[in-house]
Design an enzyme around this catalytic site. Structure first.
Site, PDB file in Angstrom:
ATOM      1  N   LYS A  22      37.675  46.048  67.747  1.00 41.61           N
ATOM      2  CA  LYS A  22      36.668  46.330  66.718  1.00 41.61           C
ATOM      3  C   LYS A  22      35.706  47.411  67.194  1.00 41.61           C
ATOM      4  O   LYS A  22      35.457  48.393  66.494  1.00 41.61           O
ATOM      5  CB  LYS A  22      35.881  45.045  66.407  1.00 41.61           C
ATOM      6  N   ASN A  23      35.157  47.211  68.392  1.00 40.59           N
ATOM      7  CA  ASN A  23      34.121  48.140  68.845  1.00 40.59           C
ATOM      8  C   ASN A  23      34.654  49.537  69.128  1.00 40.59           C
ATOM      9  O   ASN A  23      33.911  50.509  69.022  1.00 40.59           O
ATOM     10  CB  ASN A  23      33.405  47.585  70.083  1.00 40.59           C
TER      11      ASN A  23
HETATM   12  C1  UD1 Z   1      27.876  47.624  71.981  1.00 41.48           C
HETATM   13  C2  UD1 Z   1      28.836  46.691  71.279  1.00 41.48           C
HETATM   14  C3  UD1 Z   1      28.327  45.259  71.349  1.00 41.48           C
HETATM   15  C4  UD1 Z   1      28.064  44.885  72.794  1.00 41.48           C
HETATM   16  C5  UD1 Z   1      27.150  45.915  73.468  1.00 41.48           C
HETATM   17  C6  UD1 Z   1      26.952  45.659  74.953  1.00 41.48           C
HETATM   18  C7  UD1 Z   1      29.725  48.119  69.524  1.00 41.48           C
HETATM   19  C8  UD1 Z   1      29.845  48.378  68.063  1.00 41.48           C
HETATM   20  N1  UD1 Z   1      28.954  47.082  69.876  1.00 41.48           N
HETATM   21  O1  UD1 Z   1      26.655  47.565  71.255  1.00 41.48           O
HETATM   22  O2  UD1 Z   1      29.309  44.408  70.799  1.00 41.48           O
HETATM   23  O3  UD1 Z   1      27.421  43.615  72.822  1.00 41.48           O
HETATM   24  O4  UD1 Z   1      27.715  47.230  73.326  1.00 41.48           O
HETATM   25  O5  UD1 Z   1      28.177  45.670  75.618  1.00 41.48           O
HETATM   26  O6  UD1 Z   1      30.337  48.773  70.344  1.00 41.48           O
HETATM   27  N2  UD1 Z   1      19.201  49.593  73.837  1.00 41.48           N
HETATM   28  C9  UD1 Z   1      17.953  50.159  73.795  1.00 41.48           C
HETATM   29  N3  UD1 Z   1      17.796  51.353  73.155  1.00 41.48           N
HETATM   30  C10 UD1 Z   1      18.838  52.010  72.568  1.00 41.48           C
HETATM   31  C11 UD1 Z   1      20.124  51.418  72.619  1.00 41.48           C
HETATM   32  C12 UD1 Z   1      20.275  50.211  73.262  1.00 41.48           C
HETATM   33  O7  UD1 Z   1      16.989  49.608  74.316  1.00 41.48           O
HETATM   34  O8  UD1 Z   1      18.634  53.104  72.029  1.00 41.48           O
HETATM   35  C13 UD1 Z   1      19.384  48.299  74.526  1.00 41.48           C
HETATM   36  C14 UD1 Z   1      19.810  47.203  73.570  1.00 41.48           C
HETATM   37  O9  UD1 Z   1      18.698  46.633  72.941  1.00 41.48           O
HETATM   38  C15 UD1 Z   1      20.509  46.268  74.504  1.00 41.48           C
HETATM   39  C16 UD1 Z   1      21.185  47.176  75.518  1.00 41.48           C
HETATM   40  O10 UD1 Z   1      20.471  48.403  75.438  1.00 41.48           O
HETATM   41  O11 UD1 Z   1      19.593  45.448  75.166  1.00 41.48           O
HETATM   42  C17 UD1 Z   1      22.662  47.392  75.285  1.00 41.48           C
HETATM   43  O12 UD1 Z   1      22.872  48.080  74.095  1.00 41.48           O
HETATM   44  P1  UD1 Z   1      24.099  49.060  73.859  1.00 41.48           P
HETATM   45  O13 UD1 Z   1      24.915  49.213  75.108  1.00 41.48           O
HETATM   46  O14 UD1 Z   1      23.583  50.272  73.193  1.00 41.48           O
HETATM   47  O15 UD1 Z   1      24.933  48.215  72.847  1.00 41.48           O
HETATM   48  P2  UD1 Z   1      25.522  48.659  71.450  1.00 41.48           P
HETATM   49  O16 UD1 Z   1      26.168  49.996  71.586  1.00 41.48           O
HETATM   50  O17 UD1 Z   1      24.526  48.444  70.387  1.00 41.48           O
END
Ligand code: UD1
Length: 422
Positions: A22-23
């Site tokens: 999915k991701n």
């Molecule tokens: C992706 C996955 C999700 C998974 C996550 C961590 C997809 C669609 N989703 O989510 O299933 O749980 O990776 O492996 O691929 N953060 C910030 N600022 C930002 C972006 C992120 O503070 O601009 C923080 C988030 O709040 C979180 C952490 O970074 O605590 C991880 O987020 P991120 O790696 O970006 O996850 P996603 O890409 O949203």
């Protein structure tokens, strides 16, 4: 709203085919915005999140046609593009933010609503914004929308992220492939889904090196062309179904599984007393002799233990011998399944980002509620091993991330059915 009814039963046996990730697919689909030529994705999973992304891309002017019952997605974006990703679609799913990078790269501007998604923490967008700003985009927040502009086009740059965000790495990659000059992303995420996106972009003519490491180098090109790309296996679905025989006993072969996708997870399974064997077709999982042993787990970016398998692992550890400590380091507020598991007799104490799971002999069936995608499947796993009947309500989260879960589990002998709600 539908519910899932599970009756605890004995050992499972057979094979479970694992779908495309999915991701990965949610990041690959927006890549169609980068080219006028068609992008075809094979091995796509059939999930409501994929339909949401289809809807979002259609609203931007792309065409996405699901072929072979949704396993193949034929996408194309050759006409006029609408740069506005509307709140009504974006709020359904956080991964909608992955149109920001490609829209900026193709059009030089984009207006994208701030996303929603699972209620597992604050999940801000600052890392995405900093990464795209490094490439020359000016980004402002107005009335809930990010307005991004790159007058004169994006320019290659060296950027180091403060945290290895998966989504921000994907947005940076999709923006940098069409930027002028060379870009280097430091502290990049290393997840298999990033590697898959880089491979697809390369098949479209992008010049990328270093994916899968923490430094990715991208040489911008003028245009990308069409390609056909198979979506990588879903390591989270894989890990979830590997836990089914671990919890219930028996032996299940997960077709399409590979150790390198779930290595740190397999190390914890081994310590808990579960054996995983690589076969020609996938991974065969069974319980070693005796009771499950307690293990400690810390969630981390890849190659560490994935946060998306934490809830399911907790379901296993509820009946382990001893006390396990689970530490959630990626998302705050991701233990919402713990009080639901407690309704089934689990003994769990949660203090901030740490959960202590004291193993009990057996869980008991109960009515429980799914609070997010991974939590819902952890309750199903727990129900499979519990005494009596478990009803998991509010399973709409489940359909976002797991295709035909009842069918796949029934095929290996589980007693599980969907109860249609109004
Ligand atoms: C992706 C996955 C999700 C998974 C996550 C961590 C997809 C669609 N989703 O989510 O299933 O749980 O990776 O492996 O691929 N953060 C910030 N600022 C930002 C972006 C992120 O503070 O601009 C923080 C988030 O709040 C979180 C952490 O970074 O605590 C991880 O987020 P991120 O790696 O970006 O996850 P996603 O890409 O949203």
């Amino acid at each position: 709203m539908d519910s899932i009814l599970v009756r605890g039963n004995g050992p499972l046996s057979g094979q479970i085919p694992i779908a495309g990730a999915k991701n990965a697919c949610l990041a690959l689909m927006p890549a169609t915005l980068l080219s006028e030529e068609p992008l075809t994705l094979t091995n796509a999973p059939r999930l409501s999140d994929i339909r949401t992304m289809t809807q979002l891309l259609a609203s931007l002017g792309a065409e996405v046609t699901a072929l072979q019952e949704g396993k193949v997605l034929a996408t194309s974006c050759h006409g006029e593009i609408n740069p506005v990703a509307d709140y009504d679609i974006v709020r359904k799913m956080r991964a909608s933010n992955l149109v920001l990078g490609p829209l900026l790269a193709r059009l030089g501007h984009a207006v994208v609503s701030l996303p929603g998604g699972c209620a597992i923490g604050a999940r801000p967008m600052d890392i995405h914004i900093d990464a795209l700003a490094a490439l020359g985009a000016e980004i402002e927040l107005k009335e809930g929308y990010l307005h991004a502009n790159a007058r004169g086009g994006l320019k290659g740059a060296v950027h180091e992220m403060r945290f290895a965000s998966v989504g921000a790495t994907e947005n940076f990659l999709m923006a940098a492939v069409l930027a002028k000059g060379t870009s280097v992303l430091k502290n990049a995420a290393r997840e298999p889904e990033i590697v898959d996106l880089a491979r697809c972009l390369r098949a479209m003519g992008a010049q990328i090196e270093g994916e899968g490491t923490s430094e990715i180098t991208i040489q911008g090109v003028d245009r990308l062309h069409g390609a056909t790309h198979p979506v990588v296996t879903d390591r989270i679905e894989l890990g979830t179904y590997m836990l089914a025989p671990a919890i219930c006993g028996g032996e299940v072969e997960c077709l399409g599984g590979r150790i390198e996708l779930v290595e740190s997870f397999c190390e914890k399974l081994d310590a808990a007393g579960i054996s995983v064997e690589e076969t020609a077709r996938g991974l065969k999982v069974k319980r070693k002799n005796g009771r499950i042993r307690a293990v400690d787990v810390v969630t981390e970016p890849f190659p560490g233990f994935p946060t998306d398998l934490q809830a399911q692992m907790m379901a296993l550890l509820c009946t382990a011998e001893g006390t396990s400590i689970l530490e959630e380091r990626i998302f705050e507020n991701r233990f919402m399944h713990a009080p639901e598991l407690a309704r089934m007799g689990a003994r769990i104490e949660v203090h901030g980002g740490v959960a202590k799971v004291h193993g009990v002999d057996r869980l008991k069936g109960a009515r429980v509620m799914a609070t997010d995608l991974r939590a819902s499947v952890s309750l199903i796993l727990a129900g499979l091993a519990a005494e009596g009947e478990t009803v998991v309500s509010r399973v709409y989260h489940l359909d976002r991330g797991y295709e035909r879960v009842e069918e796949k589990l029934r095929a290996v002998g589980a007693q599980i059915e969907r109860v249609k709600g109004e």
